[in-house]
Write an enzyme that holds these catalytic residues in place. Structure first.
Site, PDB file in Angstrom:
ATOM      1  N   SER A 158       7.214   3.047   2.351  1.00 14.24           N
ATOM      2  CA  SER A 158       7.364   2.826   0.914  1.00 14.24           C
ATOM      3  C   SER A 158       8.726   2.191   0.615  1.00 14.24           C
ATOM      4  CB  SER A 158       7.152   4.147   0.163  1.00 14.24           C
ATOM      5  OG  SER A 158       7.032   3.936  -1.215  1.00 14.24           O
TER       6      SER A 158
ATOM      7  N   ASP B 238      -3.648   0.498  -2.524  1.00 15.98           N
ATOM      8  CA  ASP B 238      -2.228   0.767  -2.754  1.00 15.98           C
ATOM      9  C   ASP B 238      -1.669  -0.283  -3.715  1.00 15.98           C
ATOM     10  OD1 ASP B 238       0.700   0.858  -2.355  1.00 15.98           O
ATOM     11  OD2 ASP B 238       0.276   2.023  -0.560  1.00 15.98           O
TER      12      ASP B 238
ATOM     13  N   HIS C 282      -1.584   4.975  -1.751  1.00 19.56           N
ATOM     14  CA  HIS C 282      -0.197   5.057  -1.306  1.00 19.56           C
ATOM     15  C   HIS C 282       0.107   6.434  -0.712  1.00 19.56           C
ATOM     16  CE1 HIS C 282       3.824   3.425  -1.176  1.00 19.56           C
ATOM     17  NE2 HIS C 282       4.307   4.532  -1.687  1.00 19.56           N
TER      18      HIS C 282
END
Length: 368
Positions: free
Chosen positions: A208, A306, A336
C-alpha cells in the site's frame, strides 16, 4: 504493451494472461459491465467468494473511519496495531536507532533475522536482505506492528529484513519520511558485513503506502547510485495522487479497504498539496516520475477491485515500456489488503506464493 482497463471492461468479462518484461507469467483478471453495475449497488458483488467474510469485516471498519479525517486517525492507527500477530521465537528481532541527516532526528529500524556477521543457516554465506516500508496510507501503520509478518518472510527466504519506523503524515511531509526510509536502505547497505548481508542481493518491499515508499526508494537508489537493488516488490502500491481526485475509479472499484476519499486525505497529508493539482511535488509521487528507465526489476501485485488497480497496471506498463523487467499480478475479486485480512484464502495464497517466488528468483535461491 498498452493495457487500458476501461477499454477492456467495455468488451465484457475476460481473463487475460500477460507477460510483462520477461520476469514471468502475469495474470490480469478483469470483470465486465455486469460486474460494474452490480457492484455499484452492492460493494460485495464483485468480491471473490473466499474473500467475502473478510470483506464484511473491512466494511464494518470502514464505516467507523468514513470520512477519514485527522480526528479519526487514532481509530485507523489503533486498527493497524491490532492486526499485529505474535512474534516467532526462532527469528530474532532487534530495534536500532540510525542517523538520517541534518535536521532530522535518528529513526528507529526493526532488524529482523540478522546474523551478527555469520552466514545463512542454509549455506554459511551472507544472506540476501530486504528494506521494508510499512503500509497505512502514509498516515498510519508502524514497523513495530509488522514484526511478526516480516519474521515469516525472513524465515521463508533465509534473509535479513530491516523495516523503517518512518514518521507518519500529517505530522511530517514526504521529504522527511523519504529521507528516513532512504537512510534505512543506506544503513542496511553500509552495515552489510555486521548484519551478515550480501549487499549484492538487496531488495525493497512494501504494501500500500509502503509500496509507494518502496517505489520512491527504487527511484532514489537509481538516481543516487549508492545502493544497487535486485528487485522492488510492490504489493497493491499507492503510486498516484490523482486516483480519487482527478481520476475517479469505475463503479465497484475501491469500495473496500481504502476508498477515494481516504486516498485524497492520505496524499494531501503526505504531500502538503491538493492531490491531482499542479502544486503536487513530483518527487513525492512515483507515478509522476518522468523517467523510469534504469530502475530495479519490479514485482507488482494488486486486487482486481482495489482502488489502486488502474494506477498499478499503468505503472507496470510504463516500467515495461522503459525496459524494466516487470511482473504484474492482478487477482480477480480481491480488495485492498485482502491477503492480510484472509491470509488462508486461495487468492491470498496465490499472491503470497508469487511474491516469494519473485524474491527467490531475484536472490538466486531455489524454488520453495
Amino acid at each position: 504493451m498498452m493495457i487500458n482497463r476501461r477499454s477492456v471492461l467495455r468488451r465484457g468479462g475476460v481473463a487475460l494472461g500477460v507477460g510483462l518484461g520477461g520476469m514471468g507469467l502475469s495474470s490480469l483478471g478483469i470483470g465486465g459491465l455486469d460486474f460494474a453495475s452490480a457492484a455499484a449497488a452492492d460493494p460485495l458483488a464483485g468480491v471473490d467468494p473466499e474473500l467475502r467474510a473478510g470483506a464484511a469485516t473491512v466494511l464494518a471498519m470502514g464505516a467507523k473511519l468514513s470520512p477519514l479525517t485527522t480526528a479519526r486517525l487514532p481509530i485507523l492507527r489503533g486498527g493497524g496495531a491490532a492486526m499485529a500477530g505474535p512474534l516467532r521465537p526462532d527469528v530474532p528481532v532487534e530495534a536500532r536507532k540510525i542517523a538520517v541527516g541534518p535536521g532530522i532526528p535518528d529513526v528507529t529500524v526493526q532488524v529482523i533475522n540478522a546474523s551478527s556477521g555469520a552466514g545463512s543457516r542454509a549455506s554459511g554465506g551472507p544472506r540476501p536482505a530486504i528494506l521494508h516500508t510499512h503500509g497505512g496510507g502514509f498516515v498510519a501503520g508502524s514497523a513495530l506492528a509488522e514484526r511478526g509478518y516480516l519474521q515469516d518472510f525472513a524465515h521463508a527466504l533465509d534473509c535479513v529484513i530491516v523495516s523503517v519506523e518512518y514518521t507518519l503524515a500529517p505530522e511530517a511531509r514526504f521529504t522527511r519520511s523519504v529521507a528516513e526510509t532512504y537512510a534505512g536502505l543506506r544503513w542496511l547497505h553500509d552495515q552489510a558485513e555486521a548484519l551478515g548481508v550480501d549487499r549484492r542481493r538487496l531488495a525493497v518491499m512494501g504494501e500500500s503506502a509502503g509500496g509507494g515508499h518502496a517505489a520512491l526508494l527504487a527511484i532514489q537508489a537509481r538516481d543516487r547510485g549508492e545502493v544497487p537493488l535486485v528487485l522492488q516488490v510492490l504489493t497493491y502500491p499507492m503510486l498516484d495522487d490523482r486516483t480519487g481526485s482527478t481520476v475517479m475509479p469505475l463503479p465497484g472499484i475501491g469500495k473496500l479497504g481504502w476508498d477515494a476519499q481516504a486516498n485524497r486525505f492520505g496524499w494531501e497529508s503526505f504531500l502538503g498539496a491538493t492531490p491531482g493539482s499542479r502544486a503536487v511535488p513530483a518527487a513525492g509521487v512515483p507515478a509522476r516520475c518522468a523517467r523510469l528507465a534504469g530502475l530495479a526489476p519490479a514485482f507488482i501485485a494488486v486486487g482486481g477491485i482495489d482502488l489502486f488497480v488502474d494506477e498499478d497496471i499503468t505503472y507496470a506498463r510504463r516500467l515495461t515500456d522503459a525496459g524494466v523487467p516487470t511482473e504484474l499480478l492482478v487477482i480477480p475479486g480481491a480488495y485492498h489488503g485482502f491477503d492480510r485480512v484472509v491470509p488462508d484464502a486461495s487468492p491470498s495464497r496465490r499472491l503470497i506464493a508469487a511474491r516469494l517466488a519473485a524474491l527467490r528468483r531475484a536472490f538466486g535461491q531455489p524454488a520453495g
